[in-house]
Design a protein around this motif. Sequence first.
Motif, PDB file in Angstrom:
ATOM      1  N   GLY A  20      40.493  37.118  16.789  1.00  0.00           N
ATOM      2  CA  GLY A  20      39.416  37.542  17.688  1.00  0.00           C
ATOM      3  C   GLY A  20      39.908  38.649  18.604  1.00  0.00           C
ATOM      4  N   VAL A  21      39.879  38.401  19.930  1.00  0.00           N
ATOM      5  CA  VAL A  21      40.295  39.420  20.901  1.00  0.00           C
ATOM      6  C   VAL A  21      41.806  39.434  21.137  1.00  0.00           C
ATOM      7  CG1 VAL A  21      38.063  39.379  22.100  1.00  0.00           C
ATOM      8  CG2 VAL A  21      39.920  37.869  22.875  1.00  0.00           C
ATOM      9  N   VAL A  22      42.534  38.600  20.428  1.00  0.00           N
ATOM     10  CA  VAL A  22      43.986  38.488  20.629  1.00  0.00           C
ATOM     11  C   VAL A  22      44.743  39.113  19.451  1.00  0.00           C
ATOM     12  CG1 VAL A  22      45.917  36.871  20.854  1.00  0.00           C
ATOM     13  CG2 VAL A  22      43.743  36.406  22.020  1.00  0.00           C
ATOM     14  N   SER A 102      45.717  39.942  24.873  1.00  0.00           N
ATOM     15  CA  SER A 102      44.265  39.809  24.790  1.00  0.00           C
ATOM     16  C   SER A 102      43.596  41.089  25.257  1.00  0.00           C
ATOM     17  CB  SER A 102      43.793  38.647  25.665  1.00  0.00           C
ATOM     18  OG  SER A 102      42.385  38.607  25.701  1.00  0.00           O
ATOM     19  N   SER A 103      42.554  41.517  24.537  1.00  0.00           N
ATOM     20  CA  SER A 103      41.770  42.682  24.969  1.00  0.00           C
ATOM     21  C   SER A 103      40.590  42.264  25.849  1.00  0.00           C
ATOM     22  CB  SER A 103      41.274  43.465  23.754  1.00  0.00           C
ATOM     23  OG  SER A 103      40.420  42.660  22.958  1.00  0.00           O
ATOM     24  N   SER A 104      40.436  40.960  26.071  1.00  0.00           N
ATOM     25  CA  SER A 104      39.368  40.460  26.928  1.00  0.00           C
ATOM     26  C   SER A 104      39.658  40.819  28.389  1.00  0.00           C
ATOM     27  CB  SER A 104      39.262  38.943  26.783  1.00  0.00           C
ATOM     28  OG  SER A 104      38.322  38.426  27.699  1.00  0.00           O
ATOM     29  N   LYS A 105      38.604  41.026  29.154  1.00  0.00           N
ATOM     30  CA  LYS A 105      38.775  41.331  30.583  1.00  0.00           C
ATOM     31  C   LYS A 105      39.203  40.116  31.389  1.00  0.00           C
ATOM     32  CE  LYS A 105      35.515  45.052  30.424  1.00  0.00           C
ATOM     33  NZ  LYS A 105      35.204  46.201  31.102  1.00  0.00           N
ATOM     34  N   THR A 106      38.908  38.928  30.864  1.00  0.00           N
ATOM     35  CA  THR A 106      39.245  37.696  31.583  1.00  0.00           C
ATOM     36  C   THR A 106      40.051  36.771  30.673  1.00  0.00           C
ATOM     37  OG1 THR A 106      37.173  36.657  30.897  1.00  0.00           O
ATOM     38  CG2 THR A 106      37.173  37.801  33.032  1.00  0.00           C
ATOM     39  N   TYR A 108      41.245  33.383  28.660  1.00  0.00           N
ATOM     40  CA  TYR A 108      40.538  32.343  27.916  1.00  0.00           C
ATOM     41  C   TYR A 108      40.176  31.185  28.836  1.00  0.00           C
ATOM     42  CZ  TYR A 108      40.003  28.427  24.637  1.00  0.00           C
ATOM     43  OH  TYR A 108      39.567  27.313  23.970  1.00  0.00           O
ATOM     44  N   HIS A 114      47.436  36.155  31.496  1.00  0.00           N
ATOM     45  CA  HIS A 114      46.539  37.158  30.914  1.00  0.00           C
ATOM     46  C   HIS A 114      46.965  38.541  31.372  1.00  0.00           C
ATOM     47  CE1 HIS A 114      42.748  38.598  29.267  1.00  0.00           C
ATOM     48  NE2 HIS A 114      42.622  39.327  30.353  1.00  0.00           N
ATOM     49  N   PRO A 115      46.925  39.566  30.590  1.00  0.00           N
ATOM     50  CA  PRO A 115      46.512  39.618  29.185  1.00  0.00           C
ATOM     51  C   PRO A 115      47.655  39.307  28.206  1.00  0.00           C
ATOM     52  CG  PRO A 115      46.937  41.839  29.931  1.00  0.00           C
ATOM     53  CD  PRO A 115      47.169  40.917  31.117  1.00  0.00           C
TER      54      PRO A 115
END
Length: 188
Positions: A20-22, A102-106, A108, A114-115
């Motif tokens: 996913g975003v990872v 992780s490309s997520s802003k927040t 998991y 994070h990130p």
Amino acid sequence: MRKNTDMSLYPALAKDIQWGVVRARFAIGDEIEESKVSNVAILPFAGDRCIIFQVADGSWELPGGTLEPGESYMEGLRREVREELGAELESFRVFGQFRCESSSKTPYRPHIPHPHFVRLVGYGDVRIVGEPLNPEDGEQVIAVEAVDLEEAVKRLEETGRQDIADLYKLAFAIRQEDRSIQLTNDEP
């Protein structure tokens, strides 16, 4: 370098993996930066048999998961082994980690690094003591089996999990080498 850690033998682990975003990269080693650990996974054994588990969608998965707030990786591992395998942890040896970004802003979960974070990977012995707990917020386990390495690899590959199949092969090889070293050290 150990003879069994040539990453060309484990091609799914020798390249970046996208979850996913990872984005993750596997690295062999037993150094642990606990402040970066978000997850822990085990390649479980009972004697010379691999313990594998199947979830409701039919896939075979790797036991382990995300740490709860304030939980050490060993506490998390014991919990996950009980929840997913219905087993007690008898031993654990870290042999690698997935270094993740992780490309997520927040994150998991709010307590997870994070990130950049680490998913620890090790092998160990477990003892099945009951049924998986199947908590509502976890995978729903439908089968736990003790099989030989070839059968574990076959089932994982059939469900598209070459990464976990390679982890089982690597864990099996490292475990055998560790046992051989231990026997040599135990000789008078």
